[in-house]
Design a protein around this motif. Sequence first.
Motif, PDB file in Angstrom:
ATOM      1  N   LEU A 172     -15.881  -1.741   2.385  1.00  0.00           N
ATOM      2  CA  LEU A 172     -14.981  -3.146   2.889  1.00  0.00           C
ATOM      3  C   LEU A 172     -14.963  -3.150   4.201  1.00  0.00           C
ATOM      4  CD1 LEU A 172     -13.536  -5.720   2.025  1.00  0.00           C
ATOM      5  CD2 LEU A 172     -11.587  -4.404   1.790  1.00  0.00           C
ATOM      6  N   ALA A 227     -12.923   1.177   0.360  1.00  0.00           N
ATOM      7  CA  ALA A 227     -12.466   0.783   1.249  1.00  0.00           C
ATOM      8  C   ALA A 227     -13.292   0.892   2.580  1.00  0.00           C
ATOM      9  CB  ALA A 227     -11.068   1.391   1.589  1.00  0.00           C
ATOM     10  N   VAL A 284      -9.737  -5.716  -3.765  1.00  0.00           N
ATOM     11  CA  VAL A 284     -10.792  -4.960  -2.770  1.00  0.00           C
ATOM     12  C   VAL A 284     -12.320  -5.263  -3.443  1.00  0.00           C
ATOM     13  CG1 VAL A 284     -11.570  -2.665  -2.131  1.00  0.00           C
ATOM     14  CG2 VAL A 284      -9.250  -3.179  -1.959  1.00  0.00           C
ATOM     15  N   THR A 332       0.953  -1.084   0.095  1.00  0.00           N
ATOM     16  CA  THR A 332       0.014   0.001   0.067  1.00  0.00           C
ATOM     17  C   THR A 332       0.765   1.370  -0.086  1.00  0.00           C
ATOM     18  OG1 THR A 332      -0.234  -0.078   2.299  1.00  0.00           O
ATOM     19  CG2 THR A 332      -1.944  -1.207   1.178  1.00  0.00           C
TER      20      THR A 332
END
Length: 226
Positions: free
Chosen positions: A125, A122, A198, A111
């Motif tokens: 998630l 994100a 993701v 990352t």
Amino acid sequence: MASFRTHISFGIAAGVLSIIGLVSLAVTKEPSFLVVLFVMAALGSILPDMDSDSGIPFYVAFGSLTVVATTLTFFSLYRDVPSNWRVIITATLGTAVFVWVIVGHFFKRFTRHRGMAHSLPAALLAGLIVFFLASRFYFTDQEAFLLAVAMIAGFLIHLLLDEIYAAVNFHGKLFVPNKAFGSAFKLRSDNMLINLAVFGVIVFLIAGNVQRLWGLAEGFWKTIVD
């Protein structure tokens, strides 16, 4: 972008407001659950800065994740095998080492700051992972859903603050948009592999819980409206 102190301050405020809201709506008054709800909102408010790789944001965010993971592991095993302390202690410590050392290492390696961790997918998630883990380890489906909502709310507050600080000049000088403006509410990163990972996990978690999530979302909305 907003400072760590600003993010955690707003996260704490979000946690307090979440507690007041649930108590006012008579959704729950269980003290232990409300404490966990507060922690989820506060954690969500600093979670995007895990991709900073160093400094306070990373250590606080990843340290909090480690504590949450080990706590869920402990209570889950204590509920299922309360007398087998060897298994409980080994699994709990193993979870702590796995999250802090192994997951932390790979997270740092793959990352970059203000990458996919600062994005709307994100946030979704993070909420789905909270729901998945909480509903299977210790909490009821309704409680897990509320924890997921608190996590997403804290996460979105972080992204909103970053956008505000990138767009607004607080120093009285001629306004020039920060280069980070627009990067927090993005839908994808420049790394295709990260995008696939993701979105793949998001689809997997939704597909396995779509009926439960839809029913819980409807019930939550009716509670707010009524």
